[in-house]
Design a protein around this motif. Structure first.
Motif, PDB file in Angstrom:
ATOM      1  N   UNK A 188      -0.792   0.328   9.701  1.00 61.27           N
ATOM      2  CA  UNK A 188      -0.747  -0.611   8.573  1.00 61.27           C
ATOM      3  C   UNK A 188      -1.385  -1.933   9.032  1.00 61.27           C
ATOM      4  N   UNK A 189      -2.267  -2.495   8.185  1.00 52.58           N
ATOM      5  CA  UNK A 189      -3.054  -3.648   8.655  1.00 52.58           C
ATOM      6  C   UNK A 189      -2.330  -4.988   8.532  1.00 52.58           C
ATOM      7  N   UNK A 190      -1.199  -5.122   9.207  1.00 55.70           N
ATOM      8  CA  UNK A 190      -0.570  -6.446   9.158  1.00 55.70           C
ATOM      9  C   UNK A 190      -1.006  -7.246  10.387  1.00 55.70           C
ATOM     10  N   UNK A 227       5.212  -0.390   4.534  1.00 52.12           N
ATOM     11  CA  UNK A 227       6.043   0.736   5.004  1.00 52.12           C
ATOM     12  C   UNK A 227       5.090   1.732   5.660  1.00 52.12           C
ATOM     13  N   UNK A 228       5.403   2.182   6.883  1.00 56.22           N
ATOM     14  CA  UNK A 228       4.587   3.207   7.551  1.00 56.22           C
ATOM     15  C   UNK A 228       5.463   4.401   7.920  1.00 56.22           C
ATOM     16  N   UNK A 277       1.322  -0.230  -2.938  1.00 52.65           N
ATOM     17  CA  UNK A 277      -0.113  -0.305  -3.219  1.00 52.65           C
ATOM     18  C   UNK A 277      -0.895  -0.098  -1.925  1.00 52.65           C
ATOM     19  N   UNK A 278      -2.222   0.028  -2.079  1.00 48.70           N
ATOM     20  CA  UNK A 278      -3.124   0.169  -0.911  1.00 48.70           C
ATOM     21  C   UNK A 278      -2.645   1.285   0.019  1.00 48.70           C
ATOM     22  N   UNK A 279      -2.202   2.376  -0.574  1.00 48.34           N
ATOM     23  CA  UNK A 279      -1.630   3.468   0.231  1.00 48.34           C
ATOM     24  C   UNK A 279      -2.759   4.253   0.910  1.00 48.34           C
ATOM     25  N   UNK A 328       1.790   2.024   3.089  1.00 51.77           N
ATOM     26  CA  UNK A 328       1.529   1.369   1.813  1.00 51.77           C
ATOM     27  C   UNK A 328       2.161  -0.005   1.808  1.00 51.77           C
ATOM     28  N   UNK A 329       1.684  -0.844   0.885  1.00 56.68           N
ATOM     29  CA  UNK A 329       2.058  -2.264   0.871  1.00 56.68           C
ATOM     30  C   UNK A 329       2.794  -2.624  -0.415  1.00 56.68           C
TER      31      UNK A 329
END
Ligand SMILES: C[S@@+](CC[C@H](N)C(=O)[O-])C[C@H]1O[C@@H](n2cnc3c(N)ncnc32)[C@H](O)[C@@H]1O
Length: 275
Positions: free
Chosen positions: A38-40, A145-146, A195-197, A270-271
């Motif tokens: 996940x791109x955090x 969430x991953x 979103x962005x799943x 997803x975000x």
């Protein structure tokens, strides 16, 4: 699923934790050390990261040690089985909780990342979908969430023992009514409103066909849970005889050591919408 938990408990937790350590090493290698897809932005300090079904917190500890020490984040690990937590929490907040239950109000809407790996079968008798919805309540707007699970329903081509093992797991997951959750991770994140799943699938060589340094750990990681999984398979409609279920672990181990095999892991993330 209670059968699985009781058997690993009866055996003492050491073999289960060793298996999780072995499997973690295999996943870490297959993902080139990138445990968070996940791109955090983890260079920004002060993130809050929670792993549900954390066991002894190995994933959390490895994430923390892989980041520069200046990137100080807060880490939380929850599990239904508190005996698995390390004796020394070493700065990580561990707490006992089933992910089937509502989360403490003070944690809701606060996490930048919620992670769950290899634990969704523990949703039973609830649906994995409900667990994922519940996990999303922990995430703050813009957080992620991953999820990561092993694919037992559309498996890579393998020898007869690994093929039987996958069929046994399919029958077990169908019998305890959690179904094909690994292939449904992406859909379930979308249904939970994220979103962005994105989804990534990774094939991993096990045993003889793995790179030498991963051979023993990959065999132990894959074969150690077969006995407790066979015990679940004995409680649900099964196409195997009791003897075949009892012999499954030895057959799979022999095949992996002598021929090798493959597993597929599925990671989806997803975000939550920005507020
Ligand atoms: C296969 S282990 C995975 C551990 C860790 N996530 C990892 O990948 O190394 C599954 C974990 O899920 C936990 N678990 C099973 N059902 C659970 C539930 N309903 N709520 C919370 N944890 C659960 C088990 O106690 C166990 O620690």
């Amino acid at each position: 699923m209670d059968n699985f938990m009781n058997m690993t408990k009866d055996a003492g937790h050491t073999p289960e934790l060793q298996r999780l350590t072995d499997l973690h090493a295999v996943f870490h290698d297959a993902l080139n050390g990138k445990l968070i897809l996940a791109p955090l932005n983890l260079e920004e300090p002060g993130k809050r990261i929670l792993e549900a079904g954390t066991a002894d917190g190995l994933w959390l500890r490895n994430v923390r040690s892989s980041l520069p020490s200046a990137a100080s984040h807060q880490y939380f690990g929850s599990d239904i089985e508190a005996e698995l937590f390390p004796a020394q929490p070493d700065g990580i907040t561990y707490f006992q909780r089933s992910f089937n239950d509502p989360w403490p109000v003070n944690l809701k809407n606060t996490m930048d990342l919620v992670h769950l790996r290899g634990s969704l079968a523990g949703s039973s008798p609830n649906r994995p979908h409900d667990v994922i919805e519940n996990l999303t309540t922990l995430v703050r707007p813009g957080g992620w969430v991953q999820l990561q699970e092993m694919n037992a329903f559309s498996t890579p081509e393998n020898g007869p023992a690994m093929t039987d093992f996958a069929r046994m797991v399919r029958e077990a997951w169908t019998g305890i009514k959690v179904g094909d959750f690994a292939n449904e991770l992406k859909d379930m994140l979308e249904q939970a409103g994220l979103q962005n799943v994105q989804e990534r699938r990774v094939l991993i060589e096990i045993g003889k066909t793995a790179k030498p340094e991963m051979r023993a750990s990959s065999v132990n990681g894959v074969t150690s849970p077969i006995k407790p999984l066979s015990s679940i398979a004995k409680t649900v409609p099964s196409s195997f005889t009791e003897d075949q279920l009892d012999n499954m672990q030895a057959r799979v181990r022999e095949e992996l050591e002598n021929e090798g095999g493959k597993i597929e892991i599925i990671i989806a993330y997803g975000q939550r919408a920005q507020g």
